[in-house]
Write an enzyme that holds these catalytic residues in place. Structure first.
Site, PDB file in Angstrom:
ATOM      1  N   CYS A  51      -6.132   3.876   0.662  1.00 18.57           N
ATOM      2  CA  CYS A  51      -7.278   4.430   1.356  1.00 18.57           C
ATOM      3  C   CYS A  51      -7.219   5.945   1.419  1.00 18.57           C
ATOM      4  O   CYS A  51      -8.201   6.625   1.171  1.00 18.57           O
ATOM      5  CB  CYS A  51      -7.319   3.902   2.792  1.00 18.57           C
ATOM      6  SG  CYS A  51      -8.127   2.336   2.930  1.00 18.57           S
ATOM      7  N   HIS A  87     -14.748  -0.209   3.916  1.00 24.10           N
ATOM      8  CA  HIS A  87     -15.446   0.803   3.112  1.00 24.10           C
ATOM      9  C   HIS A  87     -16.833   0.317   2.709  1.00 24.10           C
ATOM     10  O   HIS A  87     -17.747   1.131   2.527  1.00 24.10           O
ATOM     11  CB  HIS A  87     -14.614   1.190   1.894  1.00 24.10           C
ATOM     12  CG  HIS A  87     -13.335   1.874   2.290  1.00 24.10           C
ATOM     13  ND1 HIS A  87     -13.302   3.174   2.736  1.00 24.10           N
ATOM     14  CD2 HIS A  87     -12.057   1.427   2.347  1.00 24.10           C
ATOM     15  CE1 HIS A  87     -12.049   3.495   3.049  1.00 24.10           C
ATOM     16  NE2 HIS A  87     -11.271   2.453   2.821  1.00 24.10           N
ATOM     17  N   SER A 105      -6.210   6.905   7.234  1.00 21.13           N
ATOM     18  CA  SER A 105      -4.864   7.341   6.819  1.00 21.13           C
ATOM     19  C   SER A 105      -4.870   8.773   6.286  1.00 21.13           C
ATOM     20  O   SER A 105      -3.832   9.431   6.262  1.00 21.13           O
ATOM     21  CB  SER A 105      -4.254   6.391   5.785  1.00 21.13           C
ATOM     22  OG  SER A 105      -3.969   5.148   6.405  1.00 21.13           O
ATOM     23  N   GLU A 110       0.842  -1.202   0.000  1.00 17.69           N
ATOM     24  CA  GLU A 110       0.000   0.000   0.000  1.00 17.69           C
ATOM     25  C   GLU A 110       0.878   1.254   0.000  1.00 17.69           C
ATOM     26  O   GLU A 110       0.791   2.069   0.891  1.00 17.69           O
ATOM     27  CB  GLU A 110      -0.931   0.027   1.220  1.00 17.69           C
ATOM     28  CG  GLU A 110      -1.936  -1.079   1.222  1.00 17.69           C
ATOM     29  CD  GLU A 110      -2.950  -0.950   0.114  1.00 17.69           C
ATOM     30  OE1 GLU A 110      -3.476  -1.978  -0.302  1.00 17.69           O
ATOM     31  OE2 GLU A 110      -3.204   0.159  -0.361  1.00 17.69           O
ATOM     32  N   CYS A 133      -9.647  -0.203  -1.201  1.00 11.35           N
ATOM     33  CA  CYS A 133      -8.449  -0.807  -0.609  1.00 11.35           C
ATOM     34  C   CYS A 133      -8.518  -2.328  -0.598  1.00 11.35           C
ATOM     35  O   CYS A 133      -9.585  -2.901  -0.390  1.00 11.35           O
ATOM     36  CB  CYS A 133      -8.303  -0.303   0.823  1.00 11.35           C
ATOM     37  SG  CYS A 133      -6.780  -0.862   1.587  1.00 11.35           S
TER      38      CYS A 133
END
Ligand code: NFE
Ligand code: MG
Length: 568
Positions: free
Chosen positions: A550, A68, A503, A14, A61
């Site tokens: 994210c 989500h 984040s 990520e 994500c």
């Protein structure tokens, strides 16, 4: 003379986060956190049916794969004032708990432990018998055997001899900042491999209830799509539910006998890191989680806001309808690559990309800057644990005391809650939250069984969309912290959609009043022993568990120019 350190990309997965630090006198003086990737998922949702938003939003994500979807259905349900059957709440909660355990265990062992654990030392200098004796003193875990440790050591030696280190390549092995004894390194390395097995067990719960992982398929606006029929093997049966319980029990043992013990041991070996990486007088924001009723009025785990690090200032966010939350979240694009210069409530937020060269117009990141009550706030397991502490939630008080007691016993120094706000403290707080969550899962499993046993098999209420405008927010205490989705529905279609993500709260650039984001703030004062190997930067940033997919929610086809690249 001040020197600039650039770490880009900084996450093990990520990626797309760049950190720039000014270092002088062996210490970080200032830092910039830069999201180098743009996504546009919020724009993709415009004009669509609100019932399908969750299935698209969930693709933000591949790490926090359920969150989500959940925040999205909660936002639409909130807009419609739609009740969610209690069975559906408990089924969702079991997924929330299982995902939290899997994600946080993966974070500690796979994404961040190698900042603290020296694999080369474990391979070359550890003694499996002595390591087993030490591990058995610390925990009754059945797999702390000399035989398993010897097998792991042989596996590591083979990797090192082959010259192809795979996941262990590019580590700062032998860095002077690595302080664990060789035997402790070996214990942690063995648990690194075991954590992969146990995250798989707990992810089976997500798969059984959600049909697959990553990205569950069982959500629906109004509940879940899991029919309960105790006589049909195609549906959710007692057999499946009891299998879930066996997985919860196995992982509970791993959490209390391995994960929390390893975090405590590593914390005891790195006392200075229980002080570095703090944001003095910082704000902490979390939301309540694990709803117990159909209207989202009662939650098992409390959440809320702590201003300026003062527990006395704690104010609960009580329900999914609490205006204290809904009215006070904003996002700013003053320093972000989006059109304009505004600070707005998410219902009227925009996601219109407008890249300008770094520094022009003061913009330097694709991440927006969120605020609560007009100030940035730290979110994450730490914020949630502090809220539960301030709320005097008994299981949290017990879990905190247990963990601080463990660290004190190993370090032979009394530890207080003060250490939690540090770099190491974020790992400690995450393990405390997992410790609480594993028990909450077991309770909610029981509550689900009791409710089904009472004859209630309902799992979904059908939504209907009136003409006109509706607004709704759905929040969720995700593995990386407080997540919220904001939807504006007009005549049954989505007019606006904004995701304000954990984040984003943490990795953001400066805000409306030019105040730094929490990554930027918590790096200041960190030591840097070797600017060529900035392990200390990694430690603090990884302690937040960054997820940039994210944070900025389609990768730009054009490659952004990068500076010095260090991959770890
Ligand atoms: Ni992609 Fe995520 C979580 C969300 S972002 S990992 O947890 O929401 O911080
Ligand atoms: Mg957003």
């Amino acid at each position: 003379m001040a020197e600039q350190i650039v770490v880009d990309p900084i996450t093990r997965i990520e990626g797309h986060l760049r950190i720039e630090c000014e270092v002088d006198g062996g210490q970080i003086q200032s830092a910039r956190s830069i999201g180098t990737m743009w996504r546009g998922l919020e724009n993709i949702l415009k004009g669509r049916d609100p019932r399908e938003a969750w299935i698209i939003a969930q693709r933000i994500c591949g790490v926090c794969t359920t969150v989500h979807g959940l925040a999205s259905v909660r936002a639409v349900e909130n807009a419609l004032d739609l009740e969610v059957p209690v069975n559906a709440q408990y089924i969702r909660n079991l997924i929330v708990g299982a995902h939290c355990l899997a994600d946080n265990m993966i974070h500690f062992y796979i994404l961040s432990a190698l900042d603290w654990v020296d694999i080369a030392s474990a391979a070359l200098h550890a003694d499996p018998k002595a390591a087993a004796a030490l591990a058995q003193q610390l925990s009754p875990w059945k797999r702390n055997s000399a035989q398993e440790f010897a097998e792991v050591q042989a596996r590591l030696k083979k990797l090192i001899d082959s010259g192809q280190l795979g996941p262990f390549a590019s580590g700062y092995w032998g860095h002077p900042g690595m302080q664990l004894e060789p035997n402790v390194n070996l214990i942690a390395a063995a648990h690194y491999f075991q954590a992969l097995e146990y995250q798989r067990k707990v992810n089976k719960i997500v798969t059984i209830l959600g049909s697959k992982t990553p990205h569950i398929q069982n959500l629906a606006v109004g509940g879940v799509a899991n029919p309960i029929n105790l006589d049909s093997p195609a549906t959710l049966t007692m057999e499946k539910l009891y299998y879930i319980k066996t997985q919860i029990d196995e992982v509970r043992d791993f959490v209390s006998q391995v994960y929390t013990v390893d975090v405590a041991t590593i914390a005891a070996f790195y006392p200075a890191w229980c002080n570095y990486g703090k944001a003095e007088d910082g704000n902490y924001l979390s939301v309540p989680e694990m709803p117990q009723d159909s209207k989202n009025m009662n939650y098992t785990l409390p959440g809320g806001y702590i201003k300026g690090g003062d527990f006395a200032s704690f104010r609960k966010i009580s329900t999914a309808h609490d205006p204290y939350f809904e009215d006070n979240v904003k996002e700013s694009v003053k320093h972000s690559f989006y059109a304009g210069d505004w600070t707005r409530a998410p219902y009227v937020g925009e996601t219109e990309p407008a890249y300008t060269p770094d520094g022009a117009q003061g913009k330097y990141s694709w991440v927006k800057s969120p605020s609560f009550l007009n100030e940035p706030a730290q979110v994450g397991p730490l914020a949630h644990v502090l809220a539960m502490y301030a709320a005097k939630y008994p299981p949290a008080l017990q879990a905190i005391e247990r963990m601080l007691g463990r660290i004190s016993a190993i370090s032979k120094e009394t530890q207080s809650v003060d250490i939690l706000t540090s770099t190491m403290g974020r790992h400690i707080a995450r393990s405390i939250r997992v410790d609480i969550m594993k028990d909450t899962m077991a309770e909610h499993w029981k509550a689900l069984i009791n409710n089904i046993s009472s004859g209630d098999f309902t799992t979904c209420n059908t939504p209907s969309f009136p003409e006109g405008e509706l607004r709704g927010v759905g929040f969720h205490e995700a593995p990386r912290g407080m997540l919220s989705h904001w939807v504006v529905i007009e005549n049954g279609k989505i007019r606006n959609y904004q995701c304000v993500v954990p984040s984003t709260w943490l990795a953001c650039p400066k805000g409306t009043n030019d105040e730094p984001g929490y990554y930027e703030r918590c790096l200041v004062g960190n030591p840097i022993a070797d600017p060529e190997k900035p392990l200390e930067v990694l430690r603090t940033i990884h302690s937040f568990d960054p997820c940039m997919a994210c944070a900025v929610h389609l990768v730009d086809g054009k490659q952004m120019p990068l500076g010095k690249v260090r991959v770890l």
